[in-house]
Write a protein that holds these residues in place. Structure first.
Motif, PDB file in Angstrom:
ATOM      1  N   VAL A 154      51.287  46.813  46.418  1.00 19.57           N
ATOM      2  CA  VAL A 154      52.632  47.257  46.791  1.00 19.57           C
ATOM      3  C   VAL A 154      52.729  47.308  48.305  1.00 19.57           C
ATOM      4  O   VAL A 154      51.933  47.981  48.963  1.00 19.57           O
ATOM      5  CB  VAL A 154      52.946  48.647  46.191  1.00 19.57           C
ATOM      6  CG1 VAL A 154      54.354  49.083  46.597  1.00 19.57           C
ATOM      7  CG2 VAL A 154      52.793  48.634  44.681  1.00 19.57           C
ATOM      8  N   GLU A 157      57.228  51.182  50.399  1.00 14.17           N
ATOM      9  CA  GLU A 157      57.419  52.319  49.499  1.00 14.17           C
ATOM     10  C   GLU A 157      57.462  51.860  48.044  1.00 14.17           C
ATOM     11  O   GLU A 157      58.067  50.831  47.716  1.00 14.17           O
ATOM     12  CB  GLU A 157      58.724  53.033  49.849  1.00 14.17           C
ATOM     13  CG  GLU A 157      58.946  54.330  49.083  1.00 14.17           C
ATOM     14  CD  GLU A 157      60.212  55.036  49.523  1.00 14.17           C
ATOM     15  OE1 GLU A 157      60.599  56.023  48.857  1.00 14.17           O
ATOM     16  OE2 GLU A 157      60.818  54.602  50.526  1.00 14.17           O
ATOM     17  N   LYS A 158      56.813  52.627  47.173  1.00 14.29           N
ATOM     18  CA  LYS A 158      56.801  52.294  45.749  1.00 14.29           C
ATOM     19  C   LYS A 158      58.177  52.529  45.128  1.00 14.29           C
ATOM     20  O   LYS A 158      58.808  53.550  45.386  1.00 14.29           O
ATOM     21  CB  LYS A 158      55.768  53.142  45.003  1.00 14.29           C
ATOM     22  CG  LYS A 158      54.326  52.754  45.244  1.00 14.29           C
ATOM     23  CD  LYS A 158      53.417  53.554  44.328  1.00 14.29           C
ATOM     24  CE  LYS A 158      51.972  53.104  44.474  1.00 14.29           C
ATOM     25  NZ  LYS A 158      51.069  53.844  43.544  1.00 14.29           N
ATOM     26  N   PRO A 159      58.635  51.600  44.289  1.00 19.11           N
ATOM     27  CA  PRO A 159      59.906  51.825  43.567  1.00 19.11           C
ATOM     28  C   PRO A 159      59.732  52.944  42.544  1.00 19.11           C
ATOM     29  O   PRO A 159      58.617  53.325  42.184  1.00 19.11           O
ATOM     30  CB  PRO A 159      60.156  50.480  42.860  1.00 19.11           C
ATOM     31  CG  PRO A 159      59.231  49.514  43.506  1.00 19.11           C
ATOM     32  CD  PRO A 159      58.056  50.296  43.989  1.00 19.11           C
ATOM     33  N   GLN A 160      60.837  53.482  42.071  1.00 15.63           N
ATOM     34  CA  GLN A 160      60.784  54.461  40.992  1.00 15.63           C
ATOM     35  C   GLN A 160      60.281  53.786  39.723  1.00 15.63           C
ATOM     36  O   GLN A 160      60.468  52.587  39.520  1.00 15.63           O
ATOM     37  CB  GLN A 160      62.161  55.065  40.756  1.00 15.63           C
ATOM     38  CG  GLN A 160      62.680  55.899  41.916  1.00 15.63           C
ATOM     39  CD  GLN A 160      64.037  56.504  41.606  1.00 15.63           C
ATOM     40  OE1 GLN A 160      64.711  56.095  40.657  1.00 15.63           O
ATOM     41  NE2 GLN A 160      64.440  57.477  42.414  1.00 15.63           N
ATOM     42  N   ASN A 163      62.617  51.657  37.710  1.00 21.80           N
ATOM     43  CA  ASN A 163      63.080  50.396  38.297  1.00 21.80           C
ATOM     44  C   ASN A 163      62.174  49.267  37.806  1.00 21.80           C
ATOM     45  O   ASN A 163      61.341  48.729  38.543  1.00 21.80           O
ATOM     46  CB  ASN A 163      63.081  50.490  39.818  1.00 21.80           C
ATOM     47  CG  ASN A 163      63.799  49.315  40.478  1.00 21.80           C
ATOM     48  OD1 ASN A 163      64.100  48.311  39.821  1.00 21.80           O
ATOM     49  ND2 ASN A 163      64.059  49.428  41.761  1.00 21.80           N
ATOM     50  N   ALA A 166      62.073  45.814  39.689  1.00 22.48           N
ATOM     51  CA  ALA A 166      61.305  45.795  40.930  1.00 22.48           C
ATOM     52  C   ALA A 166      59.808  45.747  40.635  1.00 22.48           C
ATOM     53  O   ALA A 166      59.052  44.997  41.274  1.00 22.48           O
ATOM     54  CB  ALA A 166      61.637  47.022  41.774  1.00 22.48           C
ATOM     55  N   TRP A 167      59.360  46.515  39.645  1.00 20.87           N
ATOM     56  CA  TRP A 167      57.944  46.540  39.321  1.00 20.87           C
ATOM     57  C   TRP A 167      57.482  45.207  38.732  1.00 20.87           C
ATOM     58  O   TRP A 167      56.374  44.741  39.025  1.00 20.87           O
ATOM     59  CB  TRP A 167      57.649  47.686  38.352  1.00 20.87           C
ATOM     60  CG  TRP A 167      57.469  48.989  39.049  1.00 20.87           C
ATOM     61  CD1 TRP A 167      58.303  50.066  39.020  1.00 20.87           C
ATOM     62  CD2 TRP A 167      56.379  49.347  39.906  1.00 20.87           C
ATOM     63  NE1 TRP A 167      57.805  51.084  39.799  1.00 20.87           N
ATOM     64  CE2 TRP A 167      56.628  50.666  40.359  1.00 20.87           C
ATOM     65  CE3 TRP A 167      55.230  48.704  40.347  1.00 20.87           C
ATOM     66  CZ2 TRP A 167      55.765  51.333  41.218  1.00 20.87           C
ATOM     67  CZ3 TRP A 167      54.367  49.362  41.209  1.00 20.87           C
ATOM     68  CH2 TRP A 167      54.634  50.664  41.636  1.00 20.87           C
TER      69      TRP A 167
END
Length: 320
Positions: A154, A157-160, A163, A166-167
């Motif tokens: 990553v 910043e890590k996505p929620q 999401n 995005a992941w």
């Protein structure tokens, strides 16, 4: 009669021996390749195998299986049954993942199996919407199970967790070095997620809509698994002579060399016949004893010591 190289014949002999009666007196005496068929872009090789007892088998590849000629009088009959068996196994595969899939997408696949089960009893639009919900849950499970995996890279910043799109993009970047597979997995992830959300909220959902979402979800899980397996495995070995990927590990029968028992290990190319140098793999005393116990328990009188053991494959003098 179709052409068949020695390695191919050896593999069919070994398969039949392992599936019939390992260690029995009934041995393979003849292997004949009787044809090759292609159905729905899948290739099947067909063999007629004779045993010393007079029994004969049809052997069909992809997935390899054998059929007694006492039960299947003609090759066409056996091949038709083989295709039907493969079709049944393919349907089971939808809800019963292969071992490597269960390892990498086990929780996701269980939720996907729930979507399949929901589809079986679905009749109304809301039932088909529920299939979309189960598929969406399957993708979220895939994200939750892998966001902290050591192979995930990553940047920023890590996505929620929610999401998923995005992941799935991050997973694609982490698992693929080639731009084409990376773009495919990214696109597949985005479009599959959008489909699941759409079906969940589509009040006029139909059986066709649900089938489309099921198919897309299955393909995403399958592609992810292939990339995960490929990420962990080493690059496939290629033949130094013809550059083929059809290099297989082979071994001799048990032999004696310089007073030690073991087997000769080597690589062989099924495409051109190239063969690597042989390496002697010495067996431990415990391994030999296990073989003795197996042999004596099958067809030989009990033998109590190593000195009583006779190795049929080592009649020749030890190699220097």
């Amino acid at each position: 009669m179709a052409e068949m190289n020695e390695l191919e014949e050896h593999q069919i002999r070994e398969y039949v021996t392992s599936q019939t009666a390992p260690g029995s007196a009934d041995q393979v005496t003849l292997v004949q390749k009787v044809g090759r068929r292609r159905v729905a872009r899948r290739k099947y090789d067909l063999y007629d195998v004779w045993m010393s007892s007079g029994k004969r088998w049809w052997v069909i590849t992809n997935m390899t299986n054998l059929y007694s000629q006492d039960d299947f009088k003609s090759l066409e009959q056996a091949f038709t049954y083989h295709l039907g068996l493969n079709a049944v196994l393919h349907e089971q595969f939808k809800v019963q993942p292969a071992e490597e899939q269960n390892e990498h997408v086990g929780k996701s696949w269980r939720r996907y199996a729930g979507a399949i089960e929901a589809m079986v009893t679905a009749e109304e639009a809301e039932d088909f919407q529920a299939v979309g919900i189960r598929c969406r849950e399957s993708l979220l499970a895939l994200v939750r199970d892998n966001i902290d995996a050591p192979w995930v890279r990553v940047h920023g910043e890590k996505p929620q967790v929610a999401n998923a799109k995005a992941w799935l993009g991050i997973f694609a970047n982490s698992l693929t070095a080639n731009s084409k597979p990376r773009a495919y997995l990214k696109s597949l992830g985005e479009k599959t997620w959008d489909l699941t959300v759409w079906l969940q909220h589509y009040v006029d959902a139909s059986e066709v809509d649900a089938e489309i979402v099921l198919g897309a979800t299955q393909e995403l899980l399958r592609t992810f698994t292939l990339l995960r397996v490929g990420h962990e495995e080493q690059v496939e070995e290629r033949c130094p002579k013809c550059d083929s990927y059809q290099v297989v590990k082979e071994s001799s029968g048990l032999i004696e060399q310089e007073g030690h028992f073991g087997t000769l290990l080597y690589d062989e190319c099924a495409s051109c016949g190239w063969r690597s140098e042989e390496k002697f793999d010495q067996w431990s005393r415990e391994r030999l004893q296990r073989l003795i116990d197996y042999k004596t328990g099958t067809w030989s009188p009990p033998r109590k010591s190593m000195e009583d053991f006779e190795v049929t494959a080592s009649d020749e003098s030890p190699q220097e």
